[in-house]
Motif scaffolding. Structure first.
Motif, PDB file in Angstrom:
ATOM      1  N   PHE A   3       6.667  -7.743   2.642  1.00  0.00           N
ATOM      2  CA  PHE A   3       5.580  -7.387   1.970  1.00  0.00           C
ATOM      3  C   PHE A   3       6.463  -7.260   0.160  1.00  0.00           C
ATOM      4  N   LEU A  23      -0.846  -7.395   3.497  1.00  0.00           N
ATOM      5  CA  LEU A  23      -0.965  -7.528   2.104  1.00  0.00           C
ATOM      6  C   LEU A  23      -2.392  -5.567   1.805  1.00  0.00           C
ATOM      7  N   CYS A 194      -2.130 -12.693  -1.354  1.00  0.00           N
ATOM      8  CA  CYS A 194      -1.327 -13.242  -0.654  1.00  0.00           C
ATOM      9  C   CYS A 194      -1.687 -14.742  -0.001  1.00  0.00           C
TER      10      CYS A 194
END
Length: 853
Positions: A3, A23, A194
């Motif tokens: 991430f 996420l 995302c």
């Protein structure tokens, strides 16, 4: 997990990951990074261990959460989640634990935090003890005359206007949740992005996703508390058997009771022992003058906290999607407003309210009488929107679900303001948020003309009757009105008719706030005065004395006495926040900043955030929180406060190119990995040029990287360079990760295939290297780069064909040369590489530190 964390100019996190699970991990990591101490306190309040660090003032809370068995309910609710949601919550917890600031969270901890935070929320069960007390002392007719819930009413606002009332032709949804104003805040501005969704909104720290206020780009929603009555108190009959077991008398006779004993520590005090008992109705929460009381709520009846709704909200694209997600909502029961880019509008209640006898909603009821048993759930009401809709904890759409609601003053005022025009824009919604008109002022002011007053009292009365009824910070009349009201309420509370309600009770100290007389009169003043309990002469005498008292005092501005006293459990080494003056608003204003009416004008409740969702273009949306995005001391802990106090809103930035990449966690196969004691796990992974471009470009164009020679390059040029390197067999680029976090750019090359090889005599086994260490953001520690270089040397010498490492830092970089010497490199000649004057240095295998061999 992989991430990225970007920040805008306010330090607000924008998290991006390839999928929802990664996420969720990122959100947990960010929460623990930005708000570690806050998360630790949330965990402790949920698990009944707050007293261990905060002291005796939290004993009653810890006792209640243990009696209610918050953690057991959370465990059961977690196990009942569908596998995908369970994985999503677990990923969030893994992210929290990856930071390692405090003891690990359990997979069910977010559910426990949610349950504990809403234990007495809205139309809380302690109000039933208050009503029982009023019924016994003043009679059943008097109960409705104190028609406000809790020691302070909830005061959230929300509104929705259709495209017919905006300049853009698209809907706007806006509002402000009124909760305890905390530092750090109870809401966190955040963006979660995302491949499946991209949502901005206000998250609750410690809870994955965005539950209450969110904008996905195509649909947006917001809530206020519905003031629904969801939990019942049952009068229980218990008996204890010789074998130590406990039984309760239910509709079908004697039943077994779960029993346990727990002990918890108290900072600066003695350990506390609490007995845990749970009947077929629910856990025992009180043993007072009316006997033993058990608590039954939706979570007691079914092991469900509604978490399945939250990931569905993140994926919503239309009003219909949000509507379907809310069918899984449990608690707290909310009124929800939703709009989408297709013109869809929604106004409904969401949650679970038990279907049962109406008496259950008002008072404790006998557990042994089948009349009071639950039988399913009430349907959730909904309402057509039309051009606009408002919600402010008033009866409205939620009327069938509760007993006590806030007065309609705020909802009516919002509606009046909105109807004045049909060309609204998102920024202009700030004038609604900060409206200071006090619609309820008439309750006191209309009584003034008939009073018999002295000269000073008459002068004050004249000023108050001419006052514009706005509770502005600079208004002397607003302060005078508040003082008169407070003195009036205090005298009313001292009347003989209310004396029975001031007598000490045998109830737990936890319920003291709900049983206090002054706030009960203050927040139900209109009804109390019309109740018949107070004669006109008593009323007028009390008000006249209040006016005369205030007339004799030195005038002040409202902002001098109306101060924000935020809830702040200071972290170790942090100073507590003192009350902050200069505040506007009052309980029944749209700017609802409610103090302890009749006791203190300082306030703790107020707008815990303000938000405006524009469905025409999300980039026009606005938000603000009372203090800042970060819970840690630093530039973004309190930087939004000046705007919040002035009633301004910050624009939401959604352009990734306008954001600053702060952090990237990378999870990809490593060419080398080593754990270094006291330093972390170091991994060397190949660069993926397009995927890593933002990170690399940010590093190589910093001023500190000037010796790297790319500070003037465009992003496209940097991409071109690294795509070219990636195509070569002789040159390689790597990211160096410490605990999966990028900390350096590392490049290797074969000198014989590089211009460097033309400047010195290349030996067999030479391997060239470049190293660019990421900026430390002020967190550098001595020896960091040397430790890192040692690990990289290990990697290079792991190949037996490599006999000598060659480096060529800029000759002007004296710091680099000194570091080379400290780590065993021998300096060679200076060479000219194009425009760069370089200093050659060499590290032979046999000269490397012993630990590298």
């Amino acid at each position: 997990m992989r991430f990225e964390c970007y920040r805008d100019s306010w330090g607000i996190p924008h998290l991006r990951a390839p999928d929802a699970t990664a996420l969720a991990y990122a959100q947990g990591w960010n929460a623990a990074t930005d708000r570690a101490w806050q998360l630790e306190l949330l965990r402790r309040r949920a698990t009944g261990t707050a007293s261990e660090v905060l002291g005796s003032e939290w004993v009653n809370w810890d006792r209640l959460t243990r009696q209610v068995r918050v953690t057991a309910s959370a465990r059961a609710a977690f196990e009942r989640l569908d596998p995908a949601t369970r994985e999503w919550v677990s990923a969030f917890v893994d992210g929290v634990n990856s930071v390692g600031a405090y003891p690990d969270w359990e997979p069910w901890t977010p559910l426990a935090v949610w349950h504990a935070e809403h234990l007495t929320f809205g139309s809380g069960f302690p109000a039933k003890i208050w009503r029982q007390r009023v019924r016994e002392t003043l009679g059943a007719d008097a109960v409705s005359r104190f028609a406000m819930d809790g020691p302070e009413p909830v005061g959230s606002n929300g509104w929705l206007i259709s495209g017919e009332m905006t300049t853009s032709g698209a809907a706007i949804v806006a509002g402000d949740p009124h909760r305890f104003i905390q530092l750090p805040g109870s809401y966190q501005q955040i963006r979660l992005s995302c491949d499946e969704f991209d949502v901005v909104g206000l998250a609750m720290p410690g809870i994955p996703g965005i539950a209450h206020f969110g904008h996905t780009g195509s649909v947006a929603w917001g809530i206020t508390n519905a003031m629904a009555d969801t939990s019942d108190l049952f009068q229980e009959q218990l008996r204890r058997n010789e074998d130590g077991s406990v039984e309760a008398f239910g509709p079908d006779g004697w039943e077994p009771v779960f029993s346990a004993t727990e002990t918890f520590a108290v900072a600066g005090g003695e350990d506390q022992v609490v007995e845990i008992l749970e009947t077929a109705r629910g856990p025992i929460v009180e043993d007072g003058p009316e006997g033993v009381l058990s608590l039954r709520g939706p979570v007691t009846a079914e092991a469900d906290l509604g978490f399945a709704a939250v990931p569905k909200l993140l994926r919503a694209r239309t009003v219909g999607d949000v509507d379907a997600a809310l069918d899984d909502w449990v608690l707290p029961v909310n009124v929800v407003m939703v709009a989408d880019t297709r013109g869809g509008l929604l106004h409904r209640a969401a949650g679970k309210v038990p279907a049962r006898d109406l008496e259950n909603r008002k008072y404790p009821v006998p557990a042994w009488d089948a009349r009071y048993a639950w039988h399913g759930w009430e349907p959730m009401p909904r309402k057509d929107v039309g051009q606009l809709a408002t919600m402010a904890n008033d009866r409205g759409v939620a009327a069938p679900l509760g007993v006590e609601f806030c007065q309609p003053y705020r909802a009516d005022r919002i509606r009046d303001l909105l109807q004045k025009r049909t060309d609204w824009t998102a920024p202009e919604m700030a004038r609604i948020h900060t409206d200071t008109l006090l619609p309820s002022a008439w309750i006191v002011l209309d009584l003034l003309p008939a009073l018999k007053l002295g000269p000073e009292g008459r002068g004050l009365r004249e000023r108050l009757l001419l006052w514009d009824r706005h509770m502005d910070a600079g208004s002397i009349e607003a302060a005078a009105f508040a003082r008169v009201r407070a003195a009036f309420i205090e005298r009313l509370a001292g009347l003989p008719v209310f004396a029975p309600l001031t007598e000490p009770t045998e109830y737990s100290p936890f319920f003291a706030g709900w049983l206090a007389l002054l706030p009960r009169i203050a927040y139900a003043l209109e009804h109390v005065l019309a109740s018949g309990l107070i004669g006109d002469e008593e009323r007028d005498a009390a008000l006249a004395a209040a006016v005369e008292e205030v007339a004799a005092r030195e005038p002040v501005e409202w902002g001098e006495v109306h101060r924000l006293a935020p809830w702040h459990d200071a972290a170790p080494g942090e100073d507590a926040v003192e009350p902050i003056g200069g505040m506007a608003g009052d309980a029944d204003c749209v700017l609802s900043t409610a103090g302890g009416l009749g006791a203190s004008e300082d306030f703790l409740r107020g707008p815990a955030a303000r938000w405006v969702w524009d469905l025409a273009d999300r980039r026009n949306s606005r938000w603000i929180v009372p203090f800042g995005a970060s819970g840690e001391q630093g530039p973004h802990q309190r930087d939004q406060f000046p705007l919040w106090r002035r009633g301004e809103l910050a624009r939401i930035e959604t352009d990734w190119h306008a954001l600053e990449l702060e952090y990237r966690m990378i999870d990809r196969p490593a060419v080398f990995e080593e754990r270094v004691e006291g330093f972390g796990r170091i991994a060397i992974v190949p660069v993926r040029p397009a995927e890593d471009l933002d990170l690399i470009y940010g590093w190589v164009t910093e001023e500190r990287a000037k010796f790297w020679g790319m500070t003037e390059h465009s992003k496209d040029h940097v991409l071109e360079i690294y795509e070219y390197l990636d195509s070569l067999e002789t040159h390689h680029a790597f990211l160096v990760l410490r605990d999966r976090t990028p900390i350096a750019l590392f490049q290797t090359y074969e000198p014989a295939a590089d211009p460097v090889g033309e400047c010195y005599e290349v030996e067999p086994g030479d391997i060239g290297a470049h190293l660019l260490v990421a900026g430390s953001n002020g967190r550098a520690r001595p020896g960091f780069t040397g430790e890192l270089m040692g690990v990289l040397a290990q990697y290079l010498f792991a190949d037996p064909a490599h006999r000598r490492i060659v480096v060529e830092p800029d000759a002007r970089n004296a710091q680099a040369a000194a570091r080379m010497r400290r780590t065993g490199f021998a300096l060679g000649p200076e060479i000219q590489l194009g425009d760069k004057r370089a200093q050659l240095a060499f590290l032979r295998r046999e000269d490397a530190p012993c630990r590298l061999k």
